[in-house]
Design an enzyme around this catalytic site. Structure first.
Site, mmCIF file in Angstrom:
data_model
loop_
_atom_site.group_PDB
_atom_site.id
_atom_site.type_symbol
_atom_site.label_atom_id
_atom_site.label_comp_id
_atom_site.label_asym_id
_atom_site.label_seq_id
_atom_site.Cartn_x
_atom_site.Cartn_y
_atom_site.Cartn_z
ATOM 1 N N LYS A 33 69.961 25.592 81.143
ATOM 2 C CA LYS A 33 71.031 24.588 81.187
ATOM 3 C C LYS A 33 71.260 23.981 79.796
ATOM 4 O O LYS A 33 72.395 23.906 79.316
ATOM 5 C CB LYS A 33 70.675 23.499 82.203
ATOM 6 C CG LYS A 33 71.849 22.570 82.498
ATOM 7 C CD LYS A 33 71.405 21.368 83.314
ATOM 8 C CE LYS A 33 70.846 21.779 84.651
ATOM 9 N NZ LYS A 33 71.750 21.561 85.780
ATOM 10 N N ARG A 86 68.288 15.781 84.246
ATOM 11 C CA ARG A 86 68.240 17.015 85.041
ATOM 12 C C ARG A 86 67.211 17.990 84.496
ATOM 13 O O ARG A 86 67.007 18.066 83.289
ATOM 14 C CB ARG A 86 69.589 17.740 85.002
ATOM 15 C CG ARG A 86 70.732 16.998 85.638
ATOM 16 C CD ARG A 86 71.998 17.786 85.358
ATOM 17 N NE ARG A 86 73.188 17.000 85.524
ATOM 18 C CZ ARG A 86 73.949 17.019 86.628
ATOM 19 N NH1 ARG A 86 73.645 17.807 87.623
ATOM 20 N NH2 ARG A 86 75.015 16.269 86.698
ATOM 21 N N GLY A 90 68.177 24.281 92.801
ATOM 22 C CA GLY A 90 67.750 23.283 93.785
ATOM 23 C C GLY A 90 66.254 23.101 93.892
ATOM 24 O O GLY A 90 65.771 22.329 94.714
ATOM 25 N N MET A 107 64.080 22.046 91.506
ATOM 26 C CA MET A 107 63.486 20.943 90.741
ATOM 27 C C MET A 107 64.384 19.702 90.789
ATOM 28 O O MET A 107 65.431 19.709 91.416
ATOM 29 C CB MET A 107 63.221 21.398 89.317
ATOM 30 C CG MET A 107 62.092 22.416 89.267
ATOM 31 S SD MET A 107 61.753 22.976 87.613
ATOM 32 C CE MET A 107 63.241 23.775 87.161
ATOM 33 N N ARG A 154 76.316 29.189 83.423
ATOM 34 C CA ARG A 154 75.236 30.191 83.306
ATOM 35 C C ARG A 154 75.797 31.504 83.836
ATOM 36 O O ARG A 154 76.836 31.511 84.519
ATOM 37 C CB ARG A 154 74.001 29.768 84.105
ATOM 38 C CG ARG A 154 74.293 29.640 85.560
ATOM 39 C CD ARG A 154 73.131 29.040 86.334
ATOM 40 N NE ARG A 154 73.636 28.662 87.658
ATOM 41 C CZ ARG A 154 73.022 27.869 88.497
ATOM 42 N NH1 ARG A 154 71.891 27.325 88.179
ATOM 43 N NH2 ARG A 154 73.537 27.595 89.666
ATOM 44 N N HIS A 172 49.854 54.026 106.029
ATOM 45 C CA HIS A 172 50.580 55.170 106.595
ATOM 46 C C HIS A 172 51.977 54.762 107.032
ATOM 47 O O HIS A 172 52.973 55.393 106.673
ATOM 48 C CB HIS A 172 49.782 55.721 107.791
ATOM 49 C CG HIS A 172 50.439 56.882 108.461
ATOM 50 N ND1 HIS A 172 51.287 56.732 109.538
ATOM 51 C CD2 HIS A 172 50.416 58.196 108.168
ATOM 52 C CE1 HIS A 172 51.733 57.921 109.888
ATOM 53 N NE2 HIS A 172 51.224 58.835 109.083
ATOM 54 N N SER A 179 50.282 65.379 87.872
ATOM 55 C CA SER A 179 51.079 64.385 88.588
ATOM 56 C C SER A 179 50.140 63.231 88.936
ATOM 57 O O SER A 179 49.131 63.425 89.625
ATOM 58 C CB SER A 179 51.678 65.008 89.846
ATOM 59 O OG SER A 179 52.456 64.059 90.498
ATOM 60 N N CYS A 188 53.763 60.441 91.026
ATOM 61 C CA CYS A 188 54.334 60.612 92.361
ATOM 62 C C CYS A 188 53.801 59.581 93.353
ATOM 63 O O CYS A 188 54.097 59.652 94.533
ATOM 64 C CB CYS A 188 54.116 62.028 92.871
ATOM 65 S SG CYS A 188 52.384 62.414 93.132
ATOM 66 N N TYR A 190 58.621 62.516 84.071
ATOM 67 C CA TYR A 190 59.444 62.189 85.239
ATOM 68 C C TYR A 190 58.702 61.205 86.145
ATOM 69 O O TYR A 190 57.485 61.031 86.020
ATOM 70 C CB TYR A 190 59.814 63.453 86.039
ATOM 71 C CG TYR A 190 58.626 64.096 86.719
ATOM 72 C CD1 TYR A 190 58.216 63.702 87.987
ATOM 73 C CD2 TYR A 190 57.882 65.087 86.071
ATOM 74 C CE1 TYR A 190 57.110 64.271 88.593
ATOM 75 C CE2 TYR A 190 56.777 65.651 86.666
ATOM 76 C CZ TYR A 190 56.388 65.238 87.927
ATOM 77 O OH TYR A 190 55.285 65.771 88.523
HETATM 78 C C1 PEP Z 1 48.853 59.195 95.561
HETATM 79 O O1 PEP Z 1 47.654 59.102 95.814
HETATM 80 O O2 PEP Z 1 49.444 58.459 94.761
HETATM 81 C C2 PEP Z 1 49.662 60.216 96.233
HETATM 82 C C3 PEP Z 1 50.926 60.385 95.908
HETATM 83 O O3 PEP Z 1 49.078 60.891 97.252
HETATM 84 P P1 PEP Z 1 48.946 60.326 98.740
HETATM 85 O O4 PEP Z 1 49.682 59.054 98.853
HETATM 86 O O5 PEP Z 1 49.482 61.398 99.621
HETATM 87 O O6 PEP Z 1 47.463 60.185 98.853
#
Ligand code: PEP
Ligand code: MG
Length: 918
Positions: A36, A106, A115, A117, A364, A480, A801, A868, A888
């Site tokens: 501000k 302020r 809102g 503070m 802002r 899971h 990976s 991954c 990647y």
């Molecule tokens: C991991 O462990 O990051 C992975 C991609 O394998 P998973 O989740 O299948 O164990």
């Protein structure tokens, strides 16, 4: 050199701009004088009408708070100099009985915390100065209304008196006078209220907490305006650390050590009659991005009336047509243009018109929905205000989630029944079911359902597909349920500890309420927030248009251009042909992880069970053959969907008991049957076998590459299916590019051994089919030992990976399934961890990744490295991975657009920021 604690803004008594800026740009200054304060200074410097004032720095707040609410040496004197300077500039004094200066006090942190503070208006009023105000305005009603507002606000905000006591007093006064509205109270009524409010102050302020206001042993509303000012400044600093401000910062990932500035500014009044008004506006539509001025105003009102929604506001487009406000309205429309030209962004602003004169109180960068962010970024580029790179930076990747999943209708009103982890975004509504089979039955009957489980297992997959959403009472963001739901794009709330599920009896108690959910009861879940709601909440799917595509195309243009820095790819985690197609449609440049165990579910589960449990070799071989055929079918579909693009297929990873029935269920069955006199010899043998596969800590046992070492025939079957599918497609003229990934390696000798086996099988298939395959072989790095010895393991890998799910649990000793709901919230609250390490890569894990990348390259300069684990789809982690030199990231198909945008932004951030204008 002593630190500067106060900066002034606005004009002096001669009309000269005397603003002191705290940094070279607004972005620099905001860390010192807050958003501000920095923007008030900026507006003053570009010639906009800003009521004069000064800002006390955020650093002063930090010093004050960390010293236990004690002012640093000399700061009060410094403030006093600026206070006197302001009085001189205005030609008025605080508390003056003829023509008093009134100020607002302020908060204003580096990041907007709307809102959260404190604010105090009309400061400087007392029994003398109210007379001055009345004299000056000739309006006693206005004078006493301002005074009673000040006493009320000061007592509530600064001294912690319950605000309801004042509302009750106003209501009592209205009842006594037989009127309905506050505006029907006259000057005498308001004068009475001032006296009542002061009494409330005396009766309710804690004298020990505020000894400064105690007179003759009793708290008395402070007459001294300088004391009022100091107490208000302290209250604003204190409001940085209220529980709600702390919570807001946590939710919005704002650091706790920034502090807030205090802005002391001359009051201007929007409530001085019909040529006065106050309002809030955006320079474009923040909801849908339409290029129109957007906002509301109220004639004869103060700012809080607009926000409080007590009176109906007028649309901003009517302002220049409103009698008495035409000139100010026109000027405001001109200010819209000046602000957009100057900031090159959509701005939000607050203004007040005092007797026909426009004053700017705040501006802002405007908060906006994802839809609006996309549209405005494209408009601004097309108007030549910003470059394409800046347009790409203007959309927050996480915001895209709003556009990719259904959500609760923003107009819907509902009460939250329970809260859990926001495990997979999107909202769903349906009937409660407690088993996978029931979810399927409901689906068949055409009834949408929500699958409610303690935690899901691979067994629940069919039910998870059949249900609209998944709700669990246990497990975290890489449990899971969470991983599968994100992969499917299904909403999921997990780890809702308040749910006490009794699945056999199909009911669920909700702790802290008297609600008991039964099968068929309708609930709604919001996987974006973690909310669980009793009853149906209407859903909406936001309309996209082509704006998302446009921004993503621009992001890819930046991301893939080697001239603008290193290129980072985006792949998807997918394990069936439909998801592979979806990934390709969302712009994935390959599959970074195909978890082949997901291909062993449904009717194929029996086959893998037969392989695991059968005594006879014939049955084992027959099951393997059928599994191989089924997998080959899947690979054909996936390789076709990703023709010409890499598909990394991971050999079987989970412990085998995950495919087996729960021995405890069988035990119950046996006990019942034996009680009924049945012979259960065979079942007992099966139970013994099932038990032999159980592990005390399944995540650290017979899994990963160890499976293929103990059961080499599993690898042979899988490699044959992969290579067979590739050979067949090559013959048909396709260009399949599978790569084979060995999971959970710890030792160089493990990868050496498994790789040799894989190569042998590949060679056999090449000879059988007469097709040259050239399939790269790599490994997951998901154990600390693998990262540490990457220079050895890398000798045998074409690619690495990084599996950050396992790497996080094995590096931190946090079990993926237990920790998030058990104590992660406490760890976050106590700041033991800054972020959930399963969602955003932990710095320690990032170091292991760095070691892995360096070691891998030392062993094999051509090694390709990617991520991954779940963090591969997290924008903050993507920045880390870009900087670590990864090639990647791979994430769920639904997060691919988010990752494309985040990867482009990471690249821009790390290569000198966006180009200014196209
Ligand atoms: C991991 O462990 O990051 C992975 C991609 O394998 P998973 O989740 O299948 O164990
Ligand atoms: Mg893993």
């Amino acid at each position: 050199m002593s630190e500067k604690h106060v900066y002034r803004f606005g004009k002096d008594e001669n009309g000269n701009n005397v603003t002191e800026v705290a940094g070279a740009t607004v972005d620099e200054a905001k860390w010192i004088t807050g958003g501000k304060g920095a923007n008030l200074a900026e507006m003053a410097n570009i010639g906009l009408p800003v009521p004069p004032g000064f800002s006390i720095t955020c650093q002063t707040c930090v010093a004050y708070s960390s010293a236990g609410n004690v002012w640093p040496d000399g700061v009060l004197d410094e403030i006093d100099v600026y206070r006197k300077d302001l009085e001189k500039r205005m030609g008025k004094k605080l508390g003056d009985k003829d023509d008093p200066l009134l100020v607002s006090v302020r908060s204003g942190a580096p990041f907007s915390m709307p809102g959260m503070m404190d604010t105090v208006l009309n400061l400087g009023l007392n029994d003398d100065s109210v007379q001055g105000l009345i004299k000056k305005t000739g309006n006693p009603r206005f004078g006493y209304d301002s005074y009673r507002r000040f006493v009320q606000m000061f007592s509530d905000v600064v001294m912690g008196v319950d605000g309801q006591l004042f509302e009750d007093a106003i209501n009592a006064k209205k009842a006594e006078r037989g009127v309905k509205l506050d505006t029907e109270l006259n000057a005498d009524d308001l004068k009475d209220l001032v006296a009542t409010f002061k009494q409330i102050f005396s009766d309710n302020v804690d004298p020990e907490k505020y000894p400064e206001v105690v007179v003759d042993g009793k708290p008395v509303f402070p007459h001294d305006p300088y004391l009022q000012l100091r107490l208000a400044e302290q209250a604003v600093f204190g409001s940085w650390n209220t529980p709600r401000a702390i919570l807001y910062r946590k939710q919005n990932k704002i650091p706790d050590d920034l502090g807030t500035a205090v802005n002391v500014q001359c009051m201007v009044f929007g409530n001085m009659g019909d040529t006065s008004a106050t309002g809030v506006a955006f320079t474009r539509n923040p909801a849908d991005g339409t290029n129109e001025r957007y906002g509301d105003f109220l004639v004869n009102a103060q700012g809080e009336d607009v926000v409080a929604g007590i009176r109906n506001t007028e649309p901003i487009s009517d302002l220049p047509k409103t009698p008495g406000l035409e000139e100010a309205g026109k000027e405001l429309y001109h200010v819209f243009e000046i602000l957009e030209d100057h900031y090159a962004d959509m701005m939000d602003l607050e203004f007040t018109i005092q007797e026909g004169k426009l004053w700017m109180l705040q501006t802002r960068v405007g908060k906006r929905t994802a839809l609006s962010a996309l549209k405005v970024a494209i408009q601004m580029y097309e108007e030549g205000r910003i470059s394409r790179e800046t347009a790409v930076m203007r959309v927050a990747p996480e915001q895209l989630d709003q556009l990719l999943h259904p959500q609760f209708d923003p107009k819907a009103k509902y009460e939250v029944l329970a809260k859990g982890l926001n495990a997979s975004p999107g909202a769903a509504t349906g009937a409660v079911v407690f088993s996978s089979a029931d979810a399927e039955a409901f689906k068949e009957a055409g009834k949408p359902s929500i699958l409610v489980r303690w935690e899901t297992t691979p067994d629940d997959l069919k039910g998870m597909v059949a249900a609209e959403g998944i709700l669990t009472s246990h497990g975290g963001k890489t449990s899971h349920a969470a991983v599968i739901a994100r992969g499917m794009g299904a909403p999921c709330v997990c780890g809702v500890e308040a749910l006490h599920i009794d699945a056999p009896n199909k009911e669920c108690k909700v702790a802290g309420t008297d609600v008991v959910l039964h099968e068929g009861d309708i609930i709604s879940i919001d996987g974006t927030t973690g909310d669980v709601i009793l009853g149906e909440v209407p859903l909406v799917r936001p309309q996209l248009g082509g704006d998302l595509e446009t921004i993503l195309d621009w992001a890819d243009e930046v991301r893939k251009d080697p001239a603008r820095g290193r290129v980072i790819g985006v792949r998807a985690n997918a394990d069936n042909p439909a998801d592979a197609q979806l990934s390709a449609d969302n712009g994935a440049e390959g599959i970074g992880l195909d978890r082949t165990e997901h291909m062993f579910l449904g009717e194929r589960k029996q086959l893998i069970q037969n392989f695991i449990l059968a005594e006879s070799d014939d049955v084992k071989q027959e099951s393997l053959k059928k599994l191989g055929e089924a997998q080959k079918g899947d690979f054909l579909g996936m390789f076709k969907a990703m023709d010409g693009k890499t598909v990394i297929v991971r050999l079987l990873d989970p412990p085998l008991h995950e495919f087996l029935d729960n021995p405890r269920d069988l035990e119950v069955e046996i006990t019942k049957e034996e009680c009924a006199g049945k012979d259960c010899t065979e079942k007992r043998a099966l139970l013994a076998k099932l038990d032999s596969f159980q592990e005390a800590n399944p995540m650290l046992g017979l899994r990963g590459c160890r499976l293929g070492i103990v059961y080499p025939e599993l690898n042979v079957m899988q490699v044959r299916a992969i290579a067979g599918a590739a050979a067949e497609l090559k013959k048909e003229g396709f260009d399949p590019k599978p790569e084979i990934m060995i999971p959970l390696v710890a030792f160089e000798s493990e990868i050496e051994l498994v790789r040799a086996g894989v190569e042998k099988t590949l060679k056999e298939v090449e000879e059988e089919t007469g097709v040259k395959l050239e399939i790269p072989i790599g490994t997951m790095i998901e154990l600390p030992r693998a990262a540490i010895t990457a220079d050895e393991i890398g000798k045998h890998a074409d690619f690495f990976s990084f599996g950050t799910n396992d790497l996080t649990q094995t590096c931190l000793g946090f079990s993926r399934d237990d920790v998030e709901s058990a104590f992660m919230p406490l760890y976050l609250e106590k700041k033991i961890v800054k972020r959930n390490p399963f969602a955003t890569v932990d710095p320690g894990v990032a170091k292991l990744v760095q070691m892995g990348v360096e070691g891998g390259h030392k062993a094999n300069p051509d090694i390709v490295c990617g991520v991954c684990g779940e963090t591969g789809g997290d924008p903050e982690s993507i920045q880390v991975y870009y900087d670590l030199g990864l090639d990647y990231v791979s994430c769920s198909p639904y997060r691919v657009p988010i990752a494309r945008l985040a990867a482009a932004q990471a690249k821009i951030n790390s290569n000198g920021g966006p180009a200014k204008v196209a």
